[in-house]
Design a protein around this motif. Structure first.
Motif, PDB file in Angstrom:
ATOM      1  N   UNK A   1      -8.026  10.284  24.766  1.00 16.92           N
ATOM      2  CA  UNK A   1      -9.114   9.790  23.935  1.00 16.92           C
ATOM      3  C   UNK A   1      -9.131  10.436  22.553  1.00 16.92           C
ATOM      4  N   UNK A   2      -9.423   9.599  21.546  1.00 20.25           N
ATOM      5  CA  UNK A   2      -9.588  10.096  20.180  1.00 20.25           C
ATOM      6  C   UNK A   2     -10.742   9.351  19.528  1.00 20.25           C
ATOM      7  N   UNK A   3     -11.317   9.962  18.492  1.00 20.27           N
ATOM      8  CA  UNK A   3     -12.384   9.325  17.724  1.00 20.27           C
ATOM      9  C   UNK A   3     -12.008   9.364  16.251  1.00 20.27           C
ATOM     10  N   UNK A   4     -12.213   8.251  15.575  1.00 22.23           N
ATOM     11  CA  UNK A   4     -11.850   8.121  14.161  1.00 22.23           C
ATOM     12  C   UNK A   4     -13.099   7.732  13.367  1.00 22.23           C
TER      13      UNK A   4
ATOM     14  N   UNK B   1     -10.048   8.706   6.236  1.00 20.19           N
ATOM     15  CA  UNK B   1     -10.729   9.011   7.484  1.00 20.19           C
ATOM     16  C   UNK B   1     -10.205  10.247   8.189  1.00 20.19           C
ATOM     17  N   UNK B   2     -10.966  10.664   9.190  1.00 22.54           N
ATOM     18  CA  UNK B   2     -10.607  11.795  10.047  1.00 22.54           C
ATOM     19  C   UNK B   2     -10.469  11.295  11.470  1.00 22.54           C
ATOM     20  N   UNK B   3      -9.403  11.740  12.145  1.00 18.54           N
ATOM     21  CA  UNK B   3      -9.185  11.395  13.550  1.00 18.54           C
ATOM     22  C   UNK B   3      -9.129  12.678  14.362  1.00 18.54           C
ATOM     23  N   UNK B   4      -9.941  12.730  15.411  1.00 19.78           N
ATOM     24  CA  UNK B   4     -10.008  13.919  16.261  1.00 19.78           C
ATOM     25  C   UNK B   4      -9.563  13.575  17.679  1.00 19.78           C
ATOM     26  N   UNK B   5      -8.602  14.338  18.203  1.00 18.99           N
ATOM     27  CA  UNK B   5      -8.113  14.136  19.562  1.00 18.99           C
ATOM     28  C   UNK B   5      -9.040  14.844  20.540  1.00 18.99           C
ATOM     29  N   UNK B   6      -9.886  14.084  21.211  1.00 16.03           N
ATOM     30  CA  UNK B   6     -10.822  14.661  22.175  1.00 16.03           C
ATOM     31  C   UNK B   6     -10.065  15.189  23.389  1.00 16.03           C
ATOM     32  N   UNK B   7      -9.122  14.385  23.865  1.00 15.62           N
ATOM     33  CA  UNK B   7      -8.223  14.738  24.967  1.00 15.62           C
ATOM     34  C   UNK B   7      -6.862  14.138  24.616  1.00 15.62           C
TER      35      UNK B   7
ATOM     36  N   UNK C   1       0.816  -1.208   0.000  1.00 16.28           N
ATOM     37  CA  UNK C   1       0.000   0.000   0.000  1.00 16.28           C
ATOM     38  C   UNK C   1       0.849   1.257   0.000  1.00 16.28           C
ATOM     39  N   UNK C   2       0.208   2.348  -0.395  1.00 14.76           N
ATOM     40  CA  UNK C   2       0.738   3.701  -0.244  1.00 14.76           C
ATOM     41  C   UNK C   2      -0.180   4.413   0.728  1.00 14.76           C
ATOM     42  N   UNK C   3       0.386   5.109   1.708  1.00 14.10           N
ATOM     43  CA  UNK C   3      -0.432   5.750   2.726  1.00 14.10           C
ATOM     44  C   UNK C   3       0.075   7.149   3.037  1.00 14.10           C
ATOM     45  N   UNK C   4      -0.752   7.926   3.694  1.00 17.34           N
ATOM     46  CA  UNK C   4      -0.356   9.281   4.056  1.00 17.34           C
ATOM     47  C   UNK C   4      -1.254   9.850   5.127  1.00 17.34           C
ATOM     48  N   UNK C   5      -0.775  10.877   5.804  1.00 18.09           N
ATOM     49  CA  UNK C   5      -1.569  11.563   6.818  1.00 18.09           C
ATOM     50  C   UNK C   5      -1.183  13.033   6.836  1.00 18.09           C
ATOM     51  N   UNK C   6      -2.127  13.870   7.285  1.00 16.66           N
ATOM     52  CA  UNK C   6      -1.876  15.312   7.303  1.00 16.66           C
ATOM     53  C   UNK C   6      -2.696  15.967   8.414  1.00 16.66           C
ATOM     54  N   UNK C   7      -2.069  16.790   9.256  1.00 14.78           N
ATOM     55  CA  UNK C   7      -2.819  17.470  10.317  1.00 14.78           C
ATOM     56  C   UNK C   7      -3.572  18.681   9.772  1.00 14.78           C
ATOM     57  N   UNK C   8      -4.891  18.677   9.911  1.00 17.43           N
ATOM     58  CA  UNK C   8      -5.697  19.817   9.474  1.00 17.43           C
ATOM     59  C   UNK C   8      -5.696  20.912  10.533  1.00 17.43           C
ATOM     60  N   UNK C   9      -5.674  20.503  11.806  1.00 20.82           N
ATOM     61  CA  UNK C   9      -5.544  21.409  12.945  1.00 20.82           C
ATOM     62  C   UNK C   9      -4.687  20.701  13.980  1.00 20.82           C
ATOM     63  N   UNK C  10      -4.520  21.313  15.136  1.00 23.34           N
ATOM     64  CA  UNK C  10      -3.727  20.674  16.182  1.00 23.34           C
ATOM     65  C   UNK C  10      -4.396  19.415  16.728  1.00 23.34           C
ATOM     66  N   UNK C  11      -5.718  19.269  16.509  1.00 22.31           N
ATOM     67  CA  UNK C  11      -6.440  18.110  17.030  1.00 22.31           C
ATOM     68  C   UNK C  11      -7.067  17.224  15.959  1.00 22.31           C
ATOM     69  N   UNK C  12      -7.136  17.718  14.734  1.00 24.33           N
ATOM     70  CA  UNK C  12      -7.819  16.981  13.668  1.00 24.33           C
ATOM     71  C   UNK C  12      -6.827  16.562  12.592  1.00 24.33           C
ATOM     72  N   UNK C  13      -6.842  15.260  12.270  1.00 27.55           N
ATOM     73  CA  UNK C  13      -5.906  14.699  11.301  1.00 27.55           C
ATOM     74  C   UNK C  13      -6.668  13.912  10.240  1.00 27.55           C
TER      75      UNK C  13
ATOM     76  N   UNK D   1     -16.810   3.177   9.360  1.00 27.17           N
ATOM     77  CA  UNK D   1     -16.577   2.716  10.732  1.00 27.17           C
ATOM     78  C   UNK D   1     -16.247   3.884  11.631  1.00 27.17           C
ATOM     79  N   UNK D   2     -16.804   3.854  12.842  1.00 29.15           N
ATOM     80  CA  UNK D   2     -16.531   4.875  13.866  1.00 29.15           C
ATOM     81  C   UNK D   2     -15.837   4.179  15.031  1.00 29.15           C
ATOM     82  N   UNK D   3     -14.695   4.728  15.428  1.00 26.52           N
ATOM     83  CA  UNK D   3     -13.893   4.089  16.479  1.00 26.52           C
ATOM     84  C   UNK D   3     -13.525   5.088  17.562  1.00 26.52           C
ATOM     85  N   UNK D   4     -13.805   4.719  18.802  1.00 24.15           N
ATOM     86  CA  UNK D   4     -13.375   5.498  19.963  1.00 24.15           C
ATOM     87  C   UNK D   4     -12.199   4.769  20.595  1.00 24.15           C
ATOM     88  N   UNK D   5     -11.079   5.495  20.783  1.00 24.11           N
ATOM     89  CA  UNK D   5      -9.851   4.864  21.262  1.00 24.11           C
ATOM     90  C   UNK D   5      -9.242   5.634  22.412  1.00 24.11           C
TER      91      UNK D   5
END
Length: 217
Positions: free
Chosen positions: A187-190, A178-184, A145-157, A210-214
């Motif tokens: 805790x994060x939600x994807x 997908x989008x991953x948000x750092x709640x704290x 695979x080819x993959x990538x990630x990018x921070x949209x804000x300090x908490x949202x990727x 899929x929605x994931x709480x981690x």
């Protein structure tokens, strides 16, 4: 879904109460994670027939070396338990990941081992990478695979991947975004969409969200 997420939150809170952060051990660091997901999707295919999963893992790192274990419920076996280890050497701006993963399902016909080779590189504020997996137990079986990630804000990727799975004479492509948000800090939600080019009549491979709480600590 709501009850499942509340259960995962309670489990994480209980464990965190005893260990609020990664701990030092034998010169390295031990970290933990627990998650609840609405659908356990692996390489574009649901491992739970579209049903929820509770998952958790433990990781140890020391310099270049890492090892860990991760578990989840699945619909086709008693459980899935992954054991893995490897090294992550760095050369200039490139980070490599060379390791092995053992997938245990308490079933000799399903258990298998993959060898992994991956690399990532910074790209502006984000990263871009590639990975290759070779199955040592099933003839002519590999995934890349080819993959990538990018921070949209300090908490949202935002992150995603495009890959191809090959098993014998059969192969398919898969992609996820997908989008991953750092709640704290813990805790994060994807929220992640995935799909394959396998005909949709094969339901585990159909497009899904899929929605994931981690919790990671």
């Amino acid at each position: 879904m709501k009850n499942m997420l509340l259960a995962a939150t309670a489990i994480a809170a209980t464990v965190i109460a005893g260990s609020a952060s990664a701990t030092e051990f034998a010169g390295g660091t031990i970290s933990y994670n627990v998650a609840a997901t609405s659908d356990y999707v692996f390489r574009g295919i649901s491992q739970t027939a579209g049903d929820p999963a509770i998952q958790g893992g433990i990781d140890y790192s020391h310099g270049l070396f890492y090892a860990g274990a991760w578990a989840s419920n699945v619909d086709f076996a008693d459980y899935e338990l992954d054991l893995y280890a490897g090294i992550k050497p760095v050369y200039k701006d490139f980070t490599f990941d060379l390791g092995a993963i053992y997938y245990n399902y308490n079933d000799d016909t399903l258990d298998s081992t993959e060898l992994k080779a991956a690399v990532s590189h910074p790209l502006y504020k984000g990263t871009i990478g590639a990975a290759y997996f070779y199955n040592t137990d099933v003839d002519d079986t590999e995934y890349y695979e080819i993959n990538g990630s990018y921070p949209l804000t300090s908490k949202l990727n935002v992150s995603g991947a495009v890959g191809e799975q090959k098993t014998g004479g059969f192969k398919y492509t898969t992609e996820n975004l997908g989008l991953t948000y750092a709640i704290t800090p813990v805790f994060s939600i994807d929220v992640r969409a995935s799909d394959t080019n396998i005909p949709e009549v094969i339901k585990p491979s159909a497009a899904r969200l899929a929605v994931t709480l981690k919790a990671a600590f």
